[in-house]
Design an enzyme around this catalytic site. Structure first.
Site, PDB file in Angstrom:
ATOM      1  N   CYS A 188      10.100   1.900   2.142  1.00 50.68           N
ATOM      2  CA  CYS A 188      11.335   0.812   2.692  1.00 50.68           C
ATOM      3  C   CYS A 188      12.728   1.275   2.361  1.00 50.68           C
ATOM      4  O   CYS A 188      13.604   0.482   3.130  1.00 50.68           O
ATOM      5  CB  CYS A 188      11.116  -0.272   1.746  1.00 50.68           C
TER       6      CYS A 188
ATOM      7  N   GLY B   5       6.847  -6.133  -0.105  1.00 51.48           N
ATOM      8  CA  GLY B   5       5.946  -6.042   0.918  1.00 51.48           C
ATOM      9  C   GLY B   5       6.927  -6.384   2.056  1.00 51.48           C
ATOM     10  O   GLY B   5       8.210  -6.423   2.171  1.00 51.48           O
ATOM     11  N   SER B   6       6.549  -6.884   3.034  1.00 50.94           N
ATOM     12  CA  SER B   6       7.374  -7.295   4.399  1.00 50.94           C
ATOM     13  C   SER B   6       8.033  -8.555   4.237  1.00 50.94           C
ATOM     14  O   SER B   6       7.821  -9.580   3.265  1.00 50.94           O
ATOM     15  CB  SER B   6       6.424  -7.540   5.696  1.00 50.94           C
TER      16      SER B   6
ATOM     17  N   GLU C  28      11.157  -7.827  -2.954  1.00 48.05           N
ATOM     18  CA  GLU C  28      11.529  -6.827  -2.594  1.00 48.05           C
ATOM     19  C   GLU C  28      11.092  -6.379  -1.200  1.00 48.05           C
ATOM     20  O   GLU C  28       9.727  -6.072  -1.031  1.00 48.05           O
ATOM     21  CB  GLU C  28      11.086  -5.508  -3.660  1.00 48.05           C
ATOM     22  N   LEU C  29      11.868  -6.597  -0.157  1.00 49.37           N
ATOM     23  CA  LEU C  29      11.147  -6.769   1.053  1.00 49.37           C
ATOM     24  C   LEU C  29      11.759  -5.435   2.035  1.00 49.37           C
ATOM     25  O   LEU C  29      11.962  -4.608   1.686  1.00 49.37           O
ATOM     26  CB  LEU C  29      11.651  -8.037   1.902  1.00 49.37           C
TER      27      LEU C  29
ATOM     28  N   GLU D 248      12.034  -2.350  11.400  1.00 49.25           N
ATOM     29  CA  GLU D 248      11.708  -1.185  10.846  1.00 49.25           C
ATOM     30  C   GLU D 248      10.457  -0.473  11.705  1.00 49.25           C
ATOM     31  O   GLU D 248       9.441  -1.091  11.976  1.00 49.25           O
ATOM     32  CB  GLU D 248      11.001  -1.260   9.498  1.00 49.25           C
TER      33      GLU D 248
ATOM     34  N   TRP E  20       0.792  -1.302  -0.122  1.00 47.78           N
ATOM     35  CA  TRP E  20       0.018   0.046   0.021  1.00 47.78           C
ATOM     36  C   TRP E  20       0.619   1.373   0.139  1.00 47.78           C
ATOM     37  O   TRP E  20       0.326   2.469  -0.182  1.00 47.78           O
ATOM     38  CB  TRP E  20      -0.776  -0.050   1.117  1.00 47.78           C
ATOM     39  N   ASN E  21       2.001   1.172   0.283  1.00 48.18           N
ATOM     40  CA  ASN E  21       2.836   2.533   0.584  1.00 48.18           C
ATOM     41  C   ASN E  21       3.003   3.308  -0.582  1.00 48.18           C
ATOM     42  O   ASN E  21       3.309   4.255  -0.709  1.00 48.18           O
ATOM     43  CB  ASN E  21       4.053   2.396   1.512  1.00 48.18           C
TER      44      ASN E  21
ATOM     45  N   PRO F 225      -3.222  -6.038  -5.597  1.00 45.38           N
ATOM     46  CA  PRO F 225      -2.755  -4.869  -4.802  1.00 45.38           C
ATOM     47  C   PRO F 225      -3.064  -5.014  -3.424  1.00 45.38           C
ATOM     48  O   PRO F 225      -3.730  -5.839  -3.028  1.00 45.38           O
ATOM     49  CB  PRO F 225      -3.571  -3.831  -5.658  1.00 45.38           C
ATOM     50  N   ALA F 226      -2.549  -4.277  -2.504  1.00 43.71           N
ATOM     51  CA  ALA F 226      -2.789  -4.366  -1.084  1.00 43.71           C
ATOM     52  C   ALA F 226      -4.313  -4.117  -0.870  1.00 43.71           C
ATOM     53  O   ALA F 226      -5.042  -3.152  -1.362  1.00 43.71           O
ATOM     54  CB  ALA F 226      -1.945  -3.320  -0.308  1.00 43.71           C
TER      55      ALA F 226
END
Ligand code: NAP
Length: 517
Positions: free
Chosen positions: A323, A267-268, A289-290, A421, A187-188, A212-213
């Site tokens: 991120c 995401g996470s 991509e974390l 984070e 979502w970011n 999507p989120a």
């Protein structure tokens, strides 16, 4: 079904905003989103706007006000299979489309995004809370990937090698699209995380199924509207929306399908690890991509004002929810007090408010869980001896999802923020003495996405930027993302690179053909 939304004073803002006159949150019955032609309540599969098979929907809300922005289909495994099937049927034709034509269609998407940039920015701000100026910036940044990969589509190369023994034989090496790619996005960056993946995938000749989120499906669907206007063939670009109650089955279906040959996830780290293991059942190509935990290192020789500017943009952009956000600020002892006092002045100038208000420099966090997490990080650091210089608490007077811009200093290295984070507007500063000490502290985390170094000593810059175990390093620079540069992390921050000349490789398989005449 769509909800009635907000009007502020005489302005026809989208759903919700604040009354500056009364200082109260107001809700009225008009919304510019309700007139935004890119907003839809359907998902996009095989070139058609569709409901979930079981007709269930979920609500999308504005994190600034909690107001409902609309409802979208809550899809499940059967809908996902339909999207995969459509993508599979479309992929071969798309891959066979002459390169110039494929590139032209992607460039058309880019032009249409430019033409609809204000509408996209508004949707993004309302569903993610991002300040409107940043949403406008994200449209430009996100669109740079469509432009870049439209060009790159024409540059997919192969090789021809002479045979080592046979005179009339050749080795032919070609690059071919991997097939159907599943793209799961956070979502970011509701738009840029889609374009960074889909731009490369489509340029390579892959078709895509995007999930999507839950918090930001409207931007993804708005992109589908644009793709439809650009007349990409049906089935090449699909968007499946679902709520958190269905995410397990939708994720499982995408990861376990034999017809999906590639997963790209942003995401996470926790979810990334889970999806990595699911993808092993079909030995899929995978890009992850974390999360990060970026160190921001300021040496005594640094230009302090430039370091303050860099820390402010890398820490507080998107209200600290990126991120590559600075998470741990390390400042060398001689300049420590000056740096902290200048940073404190800069943080005090930030203004928290709804993203749709152009005077807000920080918006709400995505939800209340995020507010709780930032508070935990503040309390943990304080319990270990850190001092709160600015903020330190939720801004409940603005709404449940706001947090005051915060600066804490003298943060000890065993504090939670040094391991996790924060993903919010908390700057945490730690003093250090030597280069060796700071490199060790910076590298002590399991992740390695972005890091920043401020120094005017050239030898030190080379030494430190090469010693940092991070995929991207900004030297005297706090904003590092660009479509020209390879974006990605080391260690548990992920696998693969996005953007740049390398990004398309993640969607291409190498094939070797032994030609014997
Ligand atoms: P998240 O919870 O991992 O969610 C990311 C996406 O994965 C969302 O679409 C989410 O759907 C979906 N998801 C969650 N559980 C899933 C499952 N079991 N199967 C399939 N999909 C699943 O991360 P987030 O909180 O949205 O994003 C913040 C994180 O992303 C931070 O750690 C940040 O550092 C990282 N990030 C990394 C980059 C990068 O380029 N390295 C860029 C941006 C963000 P729901 O929304 O329905 O939960």
């Amino acid at each position: 079904m769509r909800c009635l939304l907000v009007r502020v004073g005489s302005k026809s803002y989208s759903l919700a905003s604040y009354s500056k006159i009364t200082g109260q949150m107001v809700r009225t019955s008009s919304s510019s989103l309700s007139n935004n032609p890119l907003v839809t309540d359907k998902a996009f599969i095989d070139g058609k706007w569709v409901e979930a098979r079981n007709k269930v929907t979920f609500e999308v809300s504005d994190p600034a006000t909690g107001d409902c922005l609309g409802n979208v289909p809550d899809m499940s495994a059967s809908d996902t299979l339909k999207a995969i099937d459509a993508a599979k049927k479309a992929q071969r034709g798309w891959a066979a489309t002459p390169l110039k034509e494929r590139s032209g269609m992607l460039m058309r998407v880019k032009q249409l995004v430019d033409e609809h940039s204000e509408m996209l920015a508004e949707i993004m701000t309302l569903e993610s809370g991002k300040p409107i100026a940043e949403s406008r910036g994200e449209v430009k940044y996100g669109n740079s990937f469509f432009e870049w990969f439209a060009e790159e589509a024409k540059r997919i190369r192969g090789d021809i090698l002479l045979h080592p023994i046979k005179r009339d034989s050749r080795y032919l090496i070609v690059r071919q699209p991997v097939g159907v790619a599943a793209l799961i996005t956070p979502w970011n960056f509701p738009l840029a995380m889609i374009t960074r993946k889909a731009g490369a995938a489509l340029a390579a000749g892959c078709s895509v199924v995007i999930k999507p989120a839950e918090d930001t499906p409207l931007t993804a669907l708005a992109m589908a509207k644009i793709v439809e206007k650009a007349k990409l063939p049906s089935g090449v670009f699909n968007v499946v929306t679902c709520s958190r109650s269905n995410i397990e089955e939708v994720g499982d279906t995408l990861c376990k399908s034999k017809d999906v040959r590639k997963l790209s996830f942003t995401g996470s780290t926790a979810v990334g690890k889970h999806l990595y293991s699911l993808c092993s059942s079909t030995v899929k190509r995978i890009s992850l991509e974390l999360g990060g935990n970026a160190p921001f290192i300021v040496f005594n020789s640094a230009d302090v004002d430039n370091a303050i500017a860099g820390a402010m943009s890398s820490k507080f952009r998107n209200t600290g929810q990126t991120c590559v956000s600075t998470n741990r600020i390390f400042v060398q002892s001689t300049i420590y007090d000056t740096f902290c006092s200048k940073l404190s002045e800069a943080v005090k100038k930030l203004k928290c408010g709804p993203g749709i208000d152009p005077t807000s420099s920080l918006g709400p966090l995505i939800n209340n869980r995020a507010v709780i997490k930032v508070k935990e990080h503040v309390d943990d650091a304080v319990s270990r001896g850190a001092s709160v210089k600015v903020g330190g608490a939720p801004a409940t007077e603005l709404g449940p999802n706001f947090f005051h811009p915060t600066l804490i200093t003298d943060v000890p290295k065993d504090a939670l923020v040094h391991r996790d984070e924060t993903f919010g507007p908390m700057a945490a500063v730690t003093k250090f003495e030597t280069e060796e000490e700071v490199i060790e502290m910076a590298n002590s985390v399991d992740v390695g996405l972005a890091g920043y170094v401020y120094s005017s000593n050239a030898a030190q810059i080379f030494r430190v930027s090469e010693a940092l175990q991070f995929g991207m390093v900004g030297v005297n620079e706090g904003i590092i993302s660009s479509e020209l540069a390879p974006f990605g992390g080391l260690k548990e921050s992920g696998i693969g690179r996005e953007g740049s000349i390398y990004g398309i490789e993640d969607y291409l398989d190498l094939k070797y053909i032994n030609l014997n005449f």
